[in-house]
Design a protein around this motif. Structure first.
Motif, PDB file in Angstrom:
ATOM      1  N   GLN A 239       0.823  -1.197   0.000  1.00  0.00           N
ATOM      2  CA  GLN A 239       0.000   0.000   0.000  1.00  0.00           C
ATOM      3  C   GLN A 239       0.861   1.252   0.000  1.00  0.00           C
ATOM      4  OE1 GLN A 239      -2.583  -0.745   3.464  1.00  0.00           O
ATOM      5  NE2 GLN A 239      -4.291  -0.950   2.044  1.00  0.00           N
ATOM      6  N   GLU A 240       0.284   2.299  -0.548  1.00  0.00           N
ATOM      7  CA  GLU A 240       0.951   3.596  -0.555  1.00  0.00           C
ATOM      8  C   GLU A 240       1.352   3.982   0.873  1.00  0.00           C
ATOM      9  OE1 GLU A 240      -0.069   8.227  -1.869  1.00  0.00           O
ATOM     10  OE2 GLU A 240      -1.355   6.576  -2.520  1.00  0.00           O
ATOM     11  N   GLY A 241       2.590   4.418   1.044  1.00  0.00           N
ATOM     12  CA  GLY A 241       3.088   4.819   2.347  1.00  0.00           C
ATOM     13  C   GLY A 241       3.938   3.773   3.033  1.00  0.00           C
ATOM     14  N   GLU A 242       3.813   2.507   2.637  1.00  0.00           N
ATOM     15  CA  GLU A 242       4.645   1.455   3.215  1.00  0.00           C
ATOM     16  C   GLU A 242       6.068   1.544   2.676  1.00  0.00           C
ATOM     17  OE1 GLU A 242       1.130  -1.933   3.802  1.00  0.00           O
ATOM     18  OE2 GLU A 242       2.702  -2.198   2.277  1.00  0.00           O
ATOM     19  N   ILE A 243       7.033   1.130   3.497  1.00  0.00           N
ATOM     20  CA  ILE A 243       8.433   1.164   3.095  1.00  0.00           C
ATOM     21  C   ILE A 243       8.899  -0.257   2.820  1.00  0.00           C
ATOM     22  CG2 ILE A 243      10.787   1.758   3.805  1.00  0.00           C
ATOM     23  CD1 ILE A 243       9.627   3.997   5.478  1.00  0.00           C
ATOM     24  N   PRO A 244       9.343  -0.553   1.603  1.00  0.00           N
ATOM     25  CA  PRO A 244       9.741  -1.921   1.255  1.00  0.00           C
ATOM     26  C   PRO A 244      11.107  -2.284   1.826  1.00  0.00           C
ATOM     27  CG  PRO A 244      10.120  -0.464  -0.602  1.00  0.00           C
ATOM     28  CD  PRO A 244       9.443   0.366   0.452  1.00  0.00           C
TER      29      PRO A 244
ATOM     30  N   PHE B 225       9.779  -6.390 -12.243  1.00  0.00           N
ATOM     31  CA  PHE B 225       9.854  -5.947 -10.851  1.00  0.00           C
ATOM     32  C   PHE B 225       8.647  -5.074 -10.551  1.00  0.00           C
ATOM     33  CE2 PHE B 225      14.391  -5.872 -12.375  1.00  0.00           C
ATOM     34  CZ  PHE B 225      14.748  -7.084 -11.816  1.00  0.00           C
ATOM     35  N   ILE B 226       8.211  -5.066  -9.296  1.00  0.00           N
ATOM     36  CA  ILE B 226       7.167  -4.132  -8.874  1.00  0.00           C
ATOM     37  C   ILE B 226       7.603  -3.464  -7.570  1.00  0.00           C
ATOM     38  CG2 ILE B 226       5.261  -5.319 -10.029  1.00  0.00           C
ATOM     39  CD1 ILE B 226       4.520  -6.567  -7.363  1.00  0.00           C
ATOM     40  N   GLY B 227       7.228  -2.207  -7.427  1.00  0.00           N
ATOM     41  CA  GLY B 227       7.533  -1.479  -6.201  1.00  0.00           C
ATOM     42  C   GLY B 227       9.005  -1.188  -5.992  1.00  0.00           C
ATOM     43  N   TYR B 228       9.802  -1.274  -7.045  1.00  0.00           N
ATOM     44  CA  TYR B 228      11.245  -1.183  -6.834  1.00  0.00           C
ATOM     45  C   TYR B 228      11.786   0.240  -6.852  1.00  0.00           C
ATOM     46  CZ  TYR B 228      11.666  -1.244 -12.014  1.00  0.00           C
ATOM     47  OH  TYR B 228      11.557  -0.985 -13.355  1.00  0.00           O
ATOM     48  N   ARG B 229      10.991   1.198  -7.338  1.00  0.00           N
ATOM     49  CA  ARG B 229      11.425   2.590  -7.230  1.00  0.00           C
ATOM     50  C   ARG B 229      11.583   2.964  -5.768  1.00  0.00           C
ATOM     51  NH1 ARG B 229      10.492   6.960  -5.215  1.00  0.00           N
ATOM     52  NH2 ARG B 229       8.672   5.998  -4.226  1.00  0.00           N
ATOM     53  N   ALA B 230      10.556   2.636  -4.953  1.00  0.00           N
ATOM     54  CA  ALA B 230      10.616   2.935  -3.518  1.00  0.00           C
ATOM     55  C   ALA B 230      11.729   2.145  -2.835  1.00  0.00           C
ATOM     56  CB  ALA B 230       9.266   2.611  -2.869  1.00  0.00           C
ATOM     57  N   PHE B 231      11.928   0.913  -3.294  1.00  0.00           N
ATOM     58  CA  PHE B 231      12.970   0.064  -2.703  1.00  0.00           C
ATOM     59  C   PHE B 231      14.344   0.704  -2.862  1.00  0.00           C
ATOM     60  CE2 PHE B 231      16.161  -3.303  -3.381  1.00  0.00           C
ATOM     61  CZ  PHE B 231      16.121  -3.932  -2.147  1.00  0.00           C
ATOM     62  N   PHE B 232      14.660   1.146  -4.066  1.00  0.00           N
ATOM     63  CA  PHE B 232      15.989   1.727  -4.304  1.00  0.00           C
ATOM     64  C   PHE B 232      16.080   3.166  -3.806  1.00  0.00           C
ATOM     65  CE2 PHE B 232      16.102  -1.734  -7.478  1.00  0.00           C
ATOM     66  CZ  PHE B 232      17.249  -2.368  -7.025  1.00  0.00           C
ATOM     67  N   ALA B 233      14.943   3.849  -3.718  1.00  0.00           N
ATOM     68  CA  ALA B 233      14.941   5.208  -3.167  1.00  0.00           C
ATOM     69  C   ALA B 233      15.003   5.195  -1.643  1.00  0.00           C
ATOM     70  CB  ALA B 233      13.699   5.964  -3.629  1.00  0.00           C
TER      71      ALA B 233
ATOM     72  N   GLY C 194      12.575   4.798   0.378  1.00  0.00           N
ATOM     73  CA  GLY C 194      11.470   5.622   0.861  1.00  0.00           C
ATOM     74  C   GLY C 194      10.158   4.867   0.738  1.00  0.00           C
ATOM     75  N   PRO C 195       9.046   5.517   1.029  1.00  0.00           N
ATOM     76  CA  PRO C 195       7.733   4.847   0.980  1.00  0.00           C
ATOM     77  C   PRO C 195       7.222   4.680  -0.447  1.00  0.00           C
ATOM     78  CG  PRO C 195       7.465   7.147   1.568  1.00  0.00           C
ATOM     79  CD  PRO C 195       8.945   6.909   1.524  1.00  0.00           C
ATOM     80  N   HIS C 196       6.356   3.711  -0.611  1.00  0.00           N
ATOM     81  CA  HIS C 196       5.660   3.561  -1.883  1.00  0.00           C
ATOM     82  C   HIS C 196       4.759   4.774  -2.113  1.00  0.00           C
ATOM     83  CE1 HIS C 196       6.893  -0.539  -2.740  1.00  0.00           C
ATOM     84  NE2 HIS C 196       6.518  -0.938  -1.534  1.00  0.00           N
ATOM     85  N   VAL C 197       4.704   5.256  -3.338  1.00  0.00           N
ATOM     86  CA  VAL C 197       3.829   6.377  -3.666  1.00  0.00           C
ATOM     87  C   VAL C 197       2.564   5.892  -4.372  1.00  0.00           C
ATOM     88  CG1 VAL C 197       5.724   8.032  -3.777  1.00  0.00           C
ATOM     89  CG2 VAL C 197       5.043   6.803  -5.847  1.00  0.00           C
ATOM     90  N   ALA C 198       2.422   4.588  -4.485  1.00  0.00           N
ATOM     91  CA  ALA C 198       1.227   3.986  -5.076  1.00  0.00           C
ATOM     92  C   ALA C 198       1.001   2.637  -4.395  1.00  0.00           C
ATOM     93  CB  ALA C 198       1.399   3.825  -6.585  1.00  0.00           C
TER      94      ALA C 198
END
Length: 236
Positions: free
Chosen positions: A50-55, A88-96, A98-102
């Protein structure tokens, strides 16, 4: 580009199917990934993140179909990406870091592989081809996102919906008949992927049917005249 897996084939996917990772690893690295990743199975409509979670892991889609969406103003969803195996999914937040933005939700039952952060960062430092594949994937997604941002804001409704159908064709392909889209979206999801209201999506689909460009049977969409659909998309 991620290769398309036939979801009608019953073999259980494995981390070895994620070719942009596994195929470039050394034997030692392969062993480390095999011994340290985890596997999760999701049913239709399950929330993956979910948006806001940190991977804390790199997520690899082994099978199934996933929509990534963001809740916009007024509570209406905007689907920003449709994911297919073996991406891959959700990997922008993973490498940043930071939290998921979606948020990501399953549209067809899927299998996802989780590779822990420590393993991924170790591979980034030791395997240049692995790092290049990650960069290439990020760059391709960024390019597609920028393209869609422009087209979804500048094209008219007909052009947007025509483009969305063609994008779905490029991502998921056709069934064996060569004309039926291999993905079955609700009218609401199709509208949210095309930046329009559900009523506009329904009306525009009906227009395409009357023009004999497509046929619609519930959620089953067949593209009868791809050339005309491409012209509609191009004209905007």
């Amino acid at each position: 580009m991620p290769r398309r897996i036939d979801n009608n084939f019953n073999a259980e996917p494995t981390i070895k199917d994620i070719s942009q990772i596994y195929d470039v690893l050394t034997d030692e690295e392969k062993e480390k990934v095999l011994n340290n990743h985890s596997v999760k199975h999701f049913k239709k409509n399950d929330v993956i993140y979910q948006e806001g979670e940190i991977p804390d892991s790199l997520l690899c889609l082994g099978s199934g179909k996933v929509k990534v969406y963001k809740v916009g103003f007024g509570g209406r969803d905007q689907i920003v990406r449709m994911a297919n195996p073996t991406s891959f999914i959700g990997y922008r937040a993973f490498f940043a870091e930071g939290p998921h933005v979606a948020s990501a939700v399953v549209i067809e039952p899927c299998t996802i592989f989780y590779i822990p952060k420590a393993i991924v960062y170790e591979l980034l430092e030791s395997n240049h081809q692995f790092s290049l594949n990650i960069i290439r994937s990020l760059a391709q997604e960024l390019g597609f996102s920028r393209y869609r941002t422009v087209t979804l804001t500048q094209k008219h409704i007909r052009g947007r919906l025509a483009e969305s159908l063609l994008v779905l064709k490029d991502i998921y392909g056709f069934e064996d008949d060569g004309i039926t889209l291999n993905v079955y979206l609700s009218r609401e999801d199709l509208a949210n992927f095309s930046n329009m209201t559900t009523s506009n999506a329904i009306r525009t689909l009906s227009t395409f049917v009357n023009e004999k460009v497509i046929t619609v049977d519930g959620r089953i969409i067949r593209i009868l005249d791809q050339e005309t659909l491409e012209k509609i998309s191009k004209l905007g």
